[in-house]
Design an enzyme around this catalytic site. Structure first.
Site, PDB file in Angstrom:
ATOM      1  N   ARG A 118       0.815  -1.305   0.073  1.00  0.00           N
ATOM      2  CA  ARG A 118      -0.163   0.172   0.004  1.00  0.00           C
ATOM      3  C   ARG A 118       0.816   1.221  -0.200  1.00  0.00           C
ATOM      4  NH1 ARG A 118      -4.282  -2.925  -1.741  1.00  0.00           N
ATOM      5  NH2 ARG A 118      -4.964  -4.559   0.113  1.00  0.00           N
ATOM      6  N   ARG A 119       2.112   1.308  -0.648  1.00  0.00           N
ATOM      7  CA  ARG A 119       2.868   2.375  -0.447  1.00  0.00           C
ATOM      8  C   ARG A 119       3.257   2.920  -1.989  1.00  0.00           C
ATOM      9  NH1 ARG A 119       7.350   1.680   4.331  1.00  0.00           N
ATOM     10  NH2 ARG A 119       5.969   0.654   5.740  1.00  0.00           N
ATOM     11  N   GLY A 120       2.523   2.191  -3.150  1.00  0.00           N
ATOM     12  CA  GLY A 120       2.956   2.580  -4.574  1.00  0.00           C
ATOM     13  C   GLY A 120       3.893   1.613  -5.048  1.00  0.00           C
ATOM     14  N   VAL A 121       4.510   0.527  -4.472  1.00  0.00           N
ATOM     15  CA  VAL A 121       5.744   0.184  -4.931  1.00  0.00           C
ATOM     16  C   VAL A 121       5.316  -0.791  -6.250  1.00  0.00           C
ATOM     17  CG1 VAL A 121       7.242  -1.873  -4.521  1.00  0.00           C
ATOM     18  CG2 VAL A 121       6.736  -0.297  -2.653  1.00  0.00           C
ATOM     19  N   TYR A 131      -4.087  -7.123 -11.581  1.00  0.00           N
ATOM     20  CA  TYR A 131      -3.457  -6.325 -12.739  1.00  0.00           C
ATOM     21  C   TYR A 131      -4.641  -5.822 -13.702  1.00  0.00           C
ATOM     22  CZ  TYR A 131       0.790  -8.702 -11.066  1.00  0.00           C
ATOM     23  OH  TYR A 131       1.847  -9.146 -10.294  1.00  0.00           O
ATOM     24  N   PHE A 188       5.631 -19.061 -16.483  1.00  0.00           N
ATOM     25  CA  PHE A 188       6.992 -18.350 -16.834  1.00  0.00           C
ATOM     26  C   PHE A 188       7.090 -17.307 -15.448  1.00  0.00           C
ATOM     27  CE2 PHE A 188       3.982 -16.253 -19.501  1.00  0.00           C
ATOM     28  CZ  PHE A 188       3.876 -14.950 -18.991  1.00  0.00           C
ATOM     29  N   SER A 247      -0.809 -14.478  -9.527  1.00  0.00           N
ATOM     30  CA  SER A 247      -1.173 -15.124  -8.441  1.00  0.00           C
ATOM     31  C   SER A 247      -2.630 -14.935  -7.740  1.00  0.00           C
ATOM     32  CB  SER A 247      -0.235 -14.883  -7.253  1.00  0.00           C
ATOM     33  OG  SER A 247      -0.191 -13.465  -7.040  1.00  0.00           O
ATOM     34  N   GLU A 248      -3.020 -13.695  -8.113  1.00  0.00           N
ATOM     35  CA  GLU A 248      -4.429 -13.409  -7.901  1.00  0.00           C
ATOM     36  C   GLU A 248      -4.949 -12.478  -8.994  1.00  0.00           C
ATOM     37  OE1 GLU A 248      -4.962 -12.396  -3.303  1.00  0.00           O
ATOM     38  OE2 GLU A 248      -3.030 -11.816  -3.749  1.00  0.00           O
TER      39      GLU A 248
END
Length: 409
Positions: free
Chosen positions: A90-93, A123, A409, A118-119
């Protein structure tokens, strides 16, 4: 937060990959897996976010070519190894890595970006749509059988050492790539991925086994699997874990499945990843005994709308103007005129009136032909602005056979 996002240095790989493992549960991979991924990693296409001396975010990309409708192989970035440390959520990484990555993909001239998630909800906000699905099956081989087509008995099957048969299996795979959208061409090194066989992934089953299908001395198919012997009060109740199966014709494909169904002391076949239109569904006598499930697989993102849409062919003639929404990559926004058929296509900017309004995420979902624009419109995600345009475009975008990603991949 003061962090630094930069390209990965080769000497940082162990720490970078260790943070990826930690984000996915902290269970280290086998030495063989780590060695292969280390060698396949394109450091110049990999990035990390660093907080002081600590890596808190990872992302990479592989330089792929993916089969699209029409059989062409289109350059694509295979987005991979994406993680954010639990301490830095939750920090924009993630957003900063996705921003940098898509900018880099555009600069490299690749019209597509691909990933497996993964979830699946992660995306979409970055413009990725679910473009392919996969079947998993849990087949009861006691109650279901294989009905083999003519010619099946002419196929010779033989066990072959996994390593020694790898080249023959890879040749079969290469010949299949253009037959389905979504399949990836293997660059040097990737032929080793199907051979990874860490004991931790076998779920108590045997080491990988391989059987080749041959006709007139030529390899026309293969199957790789694990055998898990089990016994209960009623006797043998073993299962097979399918790794992969490919064949060049229906008889060879049926012969391989008939072999699997007939292995002594087993009563189930567990299958993780097959196409949604797999011919197996028509070879079995009772599909209800196959435990069929469907889930998302490959997520696709059009990085250059014009180039991506012009790189594939279309099932029927199409001439539509698309009003594209793409907030994350605004260079794609606006109106694009797509004209194409089975021979080729063009997609150029236009000032003409729009026929369909669609987000880049939903264009990605429909791009490989496995998700129809009509179904997306039924969910309120594609909007028809000219009568008849939706049916025209939806039919044109469709692919037969269904797209499929054979491996991750």
């Amino acid at each position: 937060m003061t962090t630094e996002l930069r390209v990965l240095r080769r000497e940082e790989w162990d720490q970078w990959y260790g943070k990826l493992e930690l984000a996915f549960g902290g269970v280290p991979e086998s030495p063989a897996e780590r060695k292969l991924w280390n060698e396949l990693t394109e450091c110049e296409r990999s990035i990390g976010v660093w907080d002081g001396g600590e890596c808190v975010g990872t992302a990479g990309a592989f330089s792929f070519r993916v089969s699209v409708p029409g059989g062409s192989l289109v350059p694509a970035a295979g987005v991979t190894m994406v993680s954010v440390a639990a301490t830095h959520r939750r920090r924009g990484v993630l957003t900063s890595m996705m921003r940098r990555q898509l900018d880099d993909v555009r600069e490299l001239g690749e019209p597509l970006a691909l990933l497996t998630a993964s979830e699946p909800e992660i995306y979409g906000r970055f413009g990725y749509g679910i473009a392919t699905h996969q079947l998993s099956l849990d087949i009861d081989t006691v109650r279901a059988r294989i009905t083999a087509p003519p010619g099946t008995d002419d196929v010779r099957l033989r066990f072959a050492p996994v390593a020694e048969s790898a080249e023959a299996c890879e040749a079969v795979y290469r010949s299949r790539i253009g037959s389905r959208p979504g399949m990836l061409a293997h660059t040097p090194g990737w032929e080793r991925l199907p051979l990874l066989d860490p004991p931790a992934d076998r779920e108590g089953a045997s080491a990988m086994q391989c059987v080749l299908a041959e006709r007139d001395g030529d390899v026309v198919g293969y199957v790789r699997f694990h055998n898990k012997p089990e016994w209960d009060a009623s006797g043998p109740n073993g299962s097979l874990l399918l790794r992969d199966v490919e064949a060049l014709d229906p008889a060879a494909y049926a012969a391989l499945w008939r072999f699997l169904f007939g292995i002594d002391l087993t009563s189930r076949i567990r299958v993780r990843n097959r196409p949604v239109d797999d011919p197996l569904l028509h070879l079995v006598t009772d599909v209800r005994r196959c435990g069929v499930r469907v889930r998302d697989s490959l997520h696709a993102r059009l990085v250059d709308v014009g180039a991506a849409l012009a790189a594939r062919t279309y099932r029927t003639p199409v001439d539509v103007v698309l009003e594209v929404e793409d907030a994350f990559c605004p260079w794609n926004e606006g109106r694009w005129r797509l004209s194409g058929d089975t021979k080729g296509a063009s997609c150029e900017r236009t000032a003409g009136p729009a026929d369909l309004a669609v987000s880049v995420r939903d264009l990605g979902a429909a791009y490989l032909g496995g998700v129809t624009l009509s179904s997306l419109a039924g969910a309120g995600r594609v909007h028809e602005l000219r009568g008849g345009a939706l049916a025209e475009a939806s039919t044109a975008f469709a692919s037969d056979p269904a797209p499929w990603l054979p491996h991750g991949f």
